[in-house]
Design an enzyme around this catalytic site. Sequence first.
Site, PDB file in Angstrom:
ATOM      1  N   GLY A 238       0.880   3.877   0.834  1.00  0.00           N
ATOM      2  CA  GLY A 238       1.413   2.520   0.887  1.00  0.00           C
ATOM      3  C   GLY A 238       0.548   1.465   1.519  1.00  0.00           C
ATOM      4  O   GLY A 238       0.894   0.284   1.473  1.00  0.00           O
ATOM      5  N   GLU A 286      -0.782   9.989   2.466  1.00  0.00           N
ATOM      6  CA  GLU A 286      -0.909  10.060   1.004  1.00  0.00           C
ATOM      7  C   GLU A 286      -1.421   8.731   0.439  1.00  0.00           C
ATOM      8  O   GLU A 286      -0.744   8.101  -0.377  1.00  0.00           O
ATOM      9  CB  GLU A 286       0.452  10.386   0.378  1.00  0.00           C
ATOM     10  CG  GLU A 286       1.114  11.649   0.904  1.00  0.00           C
ATOM     11  CD  GLU A 286       2.604  11.711   0.577  1.00  0.00           C
ATOM     12  OE1 GLU A 286       3.128  10.831  -0.128  1.00  0.00           O
ATOM     13  OE2 GLU A 286       3.261  12.641   1.072  1.00  0.00           O
ATOM     14  N   PRO A 287      -2.582   8.289   0.847  1.00  0.00           N
ATOM     15  CA  PRO A 287      -3.061   6.991   0.389  1.00  0.00           C
ATOM     16  C   PRO A 287      -3.570   7.054  -1.050  1.00  0.00           C
ATOM     17  O   PRO A 287      -4.235   8.022  -1.439  1.00  0.00           O
ATOM     18  CB  PRO A 287      -4.216   6.689   1.330  1.00  0.00           C
ATOM     19  CG  PRO A 287      -4.758   8.044   1.659  1.00  0.00           C
ATOM     20  CD  PRO A 287      -3.576   8.976   1.686  1.00  0.00           C
ATOM     21  N   GLY A 288      -3.232   6.076  -1.835  1.00  0.00           N
ATOM     22  CA  GLY A 288      -3.769   5.979  -3.189  1.00  0.00           C
ATOM     23  C   GLY A 288      -4.590   4.701  -3.313  1.00  0.00           C
ATOM     24  O   GLY A 288      -5.818   4.724  -3.330  1.00  0.00           O
ATOM     25  N   ARG A 289      -3.877   3.590  -3.337  1.00  0.00           N
ATOM     26  CA  ARG A 289      -4.518   2.293  -3.562  1.00  0.00           C
ATOM     27  C   ARG A 289      -5.637   1.993  -2.544  1.00  0.00           C
ATOM     28  O   ARG A 289      -6.695   1.503  -2.912  1.00  0.00           O
ATOM     29  CB  ARG A 289      -3.453   1.194  -3.464  1.00  0.00           C
ATOM     30  CG  ARG A 289      -3.909  -0.158  -3.916  1.00  0.00           C
ATOM     31  CD  ARG A 289      -2.835  -1.219  -3.631  1.00  0.00           C
ATOM     32  NE  ARG A 289      -1.502  -0.782  -3.901  1.00  0.00           N
ATOM     33  CZ  ARG A 289      -0.795  -1.078  -5.000  1.00  0.00           C
ATOM     34  NH1 ARG A 289      -1.336  -1.837  -5.923  1.00  0.00           N
ATOM     35  NH2 ARG A 289       0.431  -0.638  -5.148  1.00  0.00           N
ATOM     36  N   ARG A 325      -1.009  -4.270 -14.492  1.00  0.00           N
ATOM     37  CA  ARG A 325      -0.442  -4.750 -13.221  1.00  0.00           C
ATOM     38  C   ARG A 325       0.032  -6.207 -13.244  1.00  0.00           C
ATOM     39  O   ARG A 325       1.108  -6.500 -12.726  1.00  0.00           O
ATOM     40  CB  ARG A 325      -1.424  -4.524 -12.072  1.00  0.00           C
ATOM     41  CG  ARG A 325      -1.773  -3.042 -11.854  1.00  0.00           C
ATOM     42  CD  ARG A 325      -2.400  -2.765 -10.511  1.00  0.00           C
ATOM     43  NE  ARG A 325      -1.444  -2.985  -9.444  1.00  0.00           N
ATOM     44  CZ  ARG A 325      -1.339  -4.089  -8.741  1.00  0.00           C
ATOM     45  NH1 ARG A 325      -2.163  -5.097  -8.954  1.00  0.00           N
ATOM     46  NH2 ARG A 325      -0.422  -4.202  -7.824  1.00  0.00           N
ATOM     47  N   TYR A 329       3.936  -6.218 -12.502  1.00  0.00           N
ATOM     48  CA  TYR A 329       4.294  -6.541 -11.110  1.00  0.00           C
ATOM     49  C   TYR A 329       3.900  -7.962 -10.731  1.00  0.00           C
ATOM     50  O   TYR A 329       3.847  -8.282  -9.546  1.00  0.00           O
ATOM     51  CB  TYR A 329       3.575  -5.617 -10.125  1.00  0.00           C
ATOM     52  CG  TYR A 329       3.566  -4.160 -10.486  1.00  0.00           C
ATOM     53  CD1 TYR A 329       4.726  -3.394 -10.379  1.00  0.00           C
ATOM     54  CD2 TYR A 329       2.404  -3.542 -10.924  1.00  0.00           C
ATOM     55  CE1 TYR A 329       4.705  -2.052 -10.694  1.00  0.00           C
ATOM     56  CE2 TYR A 329       2.388  -2.202 -11.240  1.00  0.00           C
ATOM     57  CZ  TYR A 329       3.545  -1.460 -11.134  1.00  0.00           C
ATOM     58  OH  TYR A 329       3.522  -0.128 -11.443  1.00  0.00           O
ATOM     59  N   CYS A 356      -0.071  -8.922 -28.726  1.00  0.00           N
ATOM     60  CA  CYS A 356       0.962  -9.852 -29.208  1.00  0.00           C
ATOM     61  C   CYS A 356       2.153  -9.901 -28.268  1.00  0.00           C
ATOM     62  O   CYS A 356       3.258  -9.481 -28.619  1.00  0.00           O
ATOM     63  CB  CYS A 356       1.433  -9.403 -30.579  1.00  0.00           C
ATOM     64  SG  CYS A 356       0.081  -8.952 -31.623  1.00  0.00           S
ATOM     65  N   GLU A 357       1.937 -10.336 -27.060  1.00  0.00           N
ATOM     66  CA  GLU A 357       3.022 -10.491 -26.088  1.00  0.00           C
ATOM     67  C   GLU A 357       2.623 -11.619 -25.142  1.00  0.00           C
ATOM     68  O   GLU A 357       1.474 -11.660 -24.698  1.00  0.00           O
ATOM     69  CB  GLU A 357       3.187  -9.226 -25.236  1.00  0.00           C
ATOM     70  CG  GLU A 357       3.475  -7.995 -26.024  1.00  0.00           C
ATOM     71  CD  GLU A 357       4.601  -7.158 -25.435  1.00  0.00           C
ATOM     72  OE1 GLU A 357       5.330  -7.642 -24.550  1.00  0.00           O
ATOM     73  OE2 GLU A 357       4.733  -6.021 -25.888  1.00  0.00           O
TER      74      GLU A 357
HETATM   75  N1  LLP Z   1       3.064   8.967  -2.008  1.00  0.00           N
HETATM   76  C1  LLP Z   1       4.067   8.846  -2.877  1.00  0.00           C
HETATM   77  C2  LLP Z   1       5.187   9.771  -2.801  1.00  0.00           C
HETATM   78  C3  LLP Z   1       4.041   7.808  -3.833  1.00  0.00           C
HETATM   79  O1  LLP Z   1       5.046   7.671  -4.681  1.00  0.00           O
HETATM   80  C4  LLP Z   1       2.934   6.926  -3.885  1.00  0.00           C
HETATM   81  C5  LLP Z   1       2.854   5.840  -4.872  1.00  0.00           C
HETATM   82  C6  LLP Z   1       1.890   7.122  -2.966  1.00  0.00           C
HETATM   83  C7  LLP Z   1       1.989   8.146  -2.042  1.00  0.00           C
HETATM   84  C8  LLP Z   1       0.664   6.258  -2.947  1.00  0.00           C
HETATM   85  O2  LLP Z   1       0.946   4.939  -2.636  1.00  0.00           O
HETATM   86  P1  LLP Z   1      -0.248   3.906  -2.385  1.00  0.00           P
HETATM   87  O3  LLP Z   1      -1.005   4.368  -1.173  1.00  0.00           O
HETATM   88  O4  LLP Z   1      -1.116   3.881  -3.585  1.00  0.00           O
HETATM   89  O5  LLP Z   1       0.429   2.620  -2.186  1.00  0.00           O
HETATM   90  N2  LLP Z   1       1.647   1.199 -10.035  1.00  0.00           N
HETATM   91  C9  LLP Z   1       1.974   0.434  -8.842  1.00  0.00           C
HETATM   92  C10 LLP Z   1       2.025   1.309  -7.606  1.00  0.00           C
HETATM   93  C11 LLP Z   1       2.990   2.469  -7.725  1.00  0.00           C
HETATM   94  C12 LLP Z   1       2.997   3.371  -6.522  1.00  0.00           C
HETATM   95  C13 LLP Z   1       3.773   4.609  -6.782  1.00  0.00           C
HETATM   96  N3  LLP Z   1       3.794   5.561  -5.694  1.00  0.00           N
HETATM   97  C14 LLP Z   1       0.985  -0.713  -8.694  1.00  0.00           C
HETATM   98  O6  LLP Z   1       0.088  -0.837  -9.529  1.00  0.00           O
HETATM   99  O7  LLP Z   1       1.097  -1.525  -7.789  1.00  0.00           O
END
Ligand code: LLP
Length: 429
Positions: A238, A286-289, A325, A329, A356-357
């Site tokens: 997050g 659990e970092p993604g972004r 995105r 969003y 076409c949107e």
């Molecule tokens: N852990 C869990 C259980 C999650 O569901 C997620 C993301 C993460 C970790 C990683 O979150 P992050 O660190 O990336 O914020 N497609 C959307 C974001 C969807 C996130 C879904 N879950 C966007 O482009 O903003």
Amino acid sequence: MHSFHYENGSLQCEGVNLDNLADQHGTPLYVYSKATILDHYRRLSDGMGELDCEVCYATKANSNLAVLNLLAEEGAGFDIVSGGELFRIEKAGGDPAKCTFAGVGKTRAEIELGLEKGIYSFNVESEAEVALINVIAGEMGKKAPVAFRVNPNVDAKTHKYISTGKSENKFGVDFSVIREAYERAAALPNIEVRGLQMHIGSQLTSSNPFVEAVEKVAPLVEELKEKYGIEFFSIGGGIGIVYEDTLASGDSAWWDKRDEKPLTIEEYSARLVPLLKPLGLKIIMEPGRFMVGNAGVLLTEVLYEKRGSAKIFQIIDAAMNDLIRPALYEGHHDIVPVKEPVDGTTEAVDIVGPVCESGDFFAQNRELPPLDSGDRIALLSAGAYGFVMASNYNTRPMPAEILVDGKVAHVIRKRQSLDDLIAGEMIPE
Ligand code: LLP
């Protein structure tokens, strides 16, 4: 850190010129910086260094095998949400024993796969799910490691589609009934209660909701440790990134400085470590972004300019199917020309794709330097939730992906061909 900057009048990723890359590989093209991904991973691990901390990269943010391999080699674990992601982790050289398996709707086949591969924990989101896991584990003669995902009912103050920690969201087990859920799960013969997990949302730009959630959940963690000997607490992902002013040398005169405040890793760890350390447990993140967002751009070319009575449209060769995105969003992505602007001239334009949107836009009324057909532009901060959310809508082939490492550009996914597009389709006899 990010590794996109102007050099000799042209945008570069690390030591690679993006105009040359576009000439060689065409557009739209995703380009990622290896140095940036590694820097983010190391900064996060270092920032939480005082804890027994495991970074389980949220695979869904960018699941290209090369990206996963890079992180696996660094020793990262992975947070996965499907059997498909588990398959990828293994192909990329990742260790299933370092995988946490999240998601509200795991299927029987996915649970079987997770058990067979020996994942670290099923992060369970309902009692119905834990009951099924118990049955399957029994059939396979195994004990399934589980953690409940608690829904702490904390407002993450982010876009409603990526907010997950409120009671009205579908995620996790309600804070008010979590103790009973643990009690019943711990009594199941084929379940090993291993931890507790939470994830309150994505793209959080303040540390306050994280602090609020940890403060609320910490007493529960202590109780579970005492009662069931749990070994980990996952605080989810997050951490938000800055989507504006993301270019390393943003000094060009046209660059309109905004003041989006970043949530720094220093602030995040300074506030959370003191709350987490006394728990004496393994802390999972659990970092993604944060890991990959600012490590990638979507490189695209201007096809046409259309001057209407109300607007100037720059029509580009990337579309909502390549990067959804903004449409989904209302996400902001900074846009910069690959050729460095020579002066401060700008005009307000809409950057739109060919689909076409009316939702197929990347920017509206954005002040940008003058653009001509054939000019390349980069949509910044596209490394997370970019390619992974791409589709073939309008029968558009998916873009290629490049991983830059210093002066070398590796193709890490070929552009889809027209044959790839229809592979698997059949006309009935
Ligand atoms: N852990 C869990 C259980 C999650 O569901 C997620 C993301 C993460 C970790 C990683 O979150 P992050 O660190 O990336 O914020 N497609 C959307 C974001 C969807 C996130 C879904 N879950 C966007 O482009 O903003």
